[in-house]
Design an enzyme around this catalytic site. Structure first.
Site, PDB file in Angstrom:
ATOM      1  N   CYS A   1       0.806  -1.223   0.000  1.00  0.00           N
ATOM      2  CA  CYS A   1       0.000   0.000   0.000  1.00  0.00           C
ATOM      3  C   CYS A   1       0.846   1.284   0.000  1.00  0.00           C
ATOM      4  O   CYS A   1       1.397   1.647  -1.034  1.00  0.00           O
ATOM      5  CB  CYS A   1      -0.985  -0.041   1.155  1.00  0.00           C
ATOM      6  SG  CYS A   1      -2.372   1.085   0.928  1.00  0.00           S
TER       7      CYS A   1
ATOM      8  N   ARG B   1     -12.347   6.716  -0.544  1.00  0.00           N
ATOM      9  CA  ARG B   1     -11.350   5.684  -0.314  1.00  0.00           C
ATOM     10  C   ARG B   1     -11.846   4.339  -0.843  1.00  0.00           C
ATOM     11  O   ARG B   1     -13.046   4.072  -0.836  1.00  0.00           O
ATOM     12  CB  ARG B   1     -11.049   5.560   1.194  1.00  0.00           C
ATOM     13  CG  ARG B   1     -10.525   6.839   1.829  1.00  0.00           C
ATOM     14  CD  ARG B   1     -10.117   6.610   3.268  1.00  0.00           C
ATOM     15  NE  ARG B   1      -8.955   5.750   3.385  1.00  0.00           N
ATOM     16  CZ  ARG B   1      -7.693   6.165   3.188  1.00  0.00           C
ATOM     17  NH1 ARG B   1      -7.436   7.414   2.873  1.00  0.00           N
ATOM     18  NH2 ARG B   1      -6.696   5.320   3.307  1.00  0.00           N
TER      19      ARG B   1
ATOM     20  N   HIS C   1      -3.441  -5.564   2.389  1.00  0.00           N
ATOM     21  CA  HIS C   1      -3.055  -5.758   3.788  1.00  0.00           C
ATOM     22  C   HIS C   1      -3.682  -7.077   4.224  1.00  0.00           C
ATOM     23  O   HIS C   1      -4.234  -7.814   3.420  1.00  0.00           O
ATOM     24  CB  HIS C   1      -3.640  -4.640   4.666  1.00  0.00           C
ATOM     25  CG  HIS C   1      -3.184  -3.271   4.319  1.00  0.00           C
ATOM     26  ND1 HIS C   1      -2.005  -2.742   4.764  1.00  0.00           N
ATOM     27  CD2 HIS C   1      -3.773  -2.280   3.605  1.00  0.00           C
ATOM     28  CE1 HIS C   1      -1.885  -1.486   4.341  1.00  0.00           C
ATOM     29  NE2 HIS C   1      -2.950  -1.179   3.630  1.00  0.00           N
TER      30      HIS C   1
HETATM   31  N1  GLN Z   1      -2.009   6.817   2.752  1.00  0.00           N
HETATM   32  C1  GLN Z   1      -2.154   6.027   1.573  1.00  0.00           C
HETATM   33  C2  GLN Z   1      -3.543   6.127   0.983  1.00  0.00           C
HETATM   34  O1  GLN Z   1      -4.487   6.418   1.664  1.00  0.00           O
HETATM   35  C3  GLN Z   1      -1.788   4.574   1.862  1.00  0.00           C
HETATM   36  C4  GLN Z   1      -2.734   3.925   2.825  1.00  0.00           C
HETATM   37  C5  GLN Z   1      -2.300   2.555   3.232  1.00  0.00           C
HETATM   38  O2  GLN Z   1      -1.110   2.243   3.263  1.00  0.00           O
HETATM   39  N2  GLN Z   1      -3.259   1.741   3.627  1.00  0.00           N
HETATM   40  O3  GLN Z   1      -3.720   5.904  -0.191  1.00  0.00           O
END
Ligand code: GLN
Length: 252
Positions: A93, A127, A193
């Site tokens: 990520c 998101r 993840h």
């Molecule tokens: N901050 C980054 C995003 O929101 C990565 C998030 C993450 O590693 N889960 O895209």
């Protein structure tokens, strides 16, 4: 076989159990009688990447990525040299985003990356959150990878940049072109993840095999009893497929 795992920025880059990936690599190596050393590398600390057999870096919030990206860039030539030499690496990520050319945060800050992957990441609308199933391009058995994604950034691969796989369920790189993650030599970048490796043991072994190949000339991993791991894997595939069907209104 001795394995040195370099774990980058464990204090800041660690979301949704990313550290579990390191635990899975350590245990799977030790079960085969290897000696394993985990070298945590925090910003500002000295680290000799010529000694790394495997590199791991987890995900992070925008502010944590902003806190480490300059240190990461400073180490860029050394890290790129290791990756170019075939050192296997897993970047999850936020780490994956910083292996591309740049990551633009939700607030519009541009964080330059290493440009190892021919890819860039821009903020998306909202998101991408949820369970993911991916059909990997790597020769893995099982071929599917399962995990959990939560990212604001949307990653776009340039033509010629190989993805890690194709999305079966979930958003993946950008929710539009069906790609997930990226692969170059033995570097794997992904949005998954989970922890990822405990329930995708075949990917853990792919990374360990690359490390062994590099050190000893050939990979000969002893098989392990993965009944529980594959049970968790199959359960995640099934549950995600069922939820996706329900969300899409199919099967009613
Ligand atoms: N901050 C980054 C995003 O929101 C990565 C998030 C993450 O590693 N889960 O895209």
């Amino acid at each position: 076989m001795h394995l040195s795992i370099f774990h980058l920025y464990p204090a800041r880059m660690n979301l949704y159990g990313d550290r579990g990936n390191v635990l899975a690599l350590v245990r799977r190596a030790e079960w085969r009688g290897w000696t394993v050393e985990v070298v945590p590398v925090e910003a500002g600390e000295p680290a000799d990447f010529a000694r790394a057999d495997l590199i791991f870096m987890g995900g992070g919030e925008d502010r944590h990525q902003a806190a480490i990206f300059e240190d990461f860039r400073r180490r860029g030539p050394e890290i790129r040299a290791a990756l170019a030499d075939g050192v296997p690496a897993l970047a999850v990520c936020g780490a994956y985003q910083l292996l591309g050319h740049y990551y633009e945060t939700a607030a519009g800050q541009r964080l330059d990356g290493l440009g190892w992957f021919d890819a860039y990441t821009r903020p998306g609308p909202g998101r991408a959150i949820g369970n993911v199933v991916v059909e990997a391009t790597l020769p893995l058995e099982p071929r599917t990878l399962v995990g959990f994604e939560n990212h604001g950034g949307r990653t776009y691969l340039e033509p010629g940049q190989a993805p890690l796989g194709r999305v079966v369920a979930g958003a993946g790189n950008n929710g539009a072109d069906g790609t997930e993650g990226a692969v170059k030599l033995a570097t794997v970048g992904t949005y998954l993840h989970g922890s990822l490796l405990p329930k995708n043991p075949q990917l853990a072994d792919w990374l360990l095999a690359r490390a062994q190949e590099r050190r000893e000339g050939r990979a000969q991993l002893e098989p392990l009893d993965d009944t529980l791991e594959l049970w968790a894997h199959a359960g995640a595939v099934e549950r995600t497929r069922r939820l996706t069907r329900v969300k899409n209104g199919a099967g009613r």
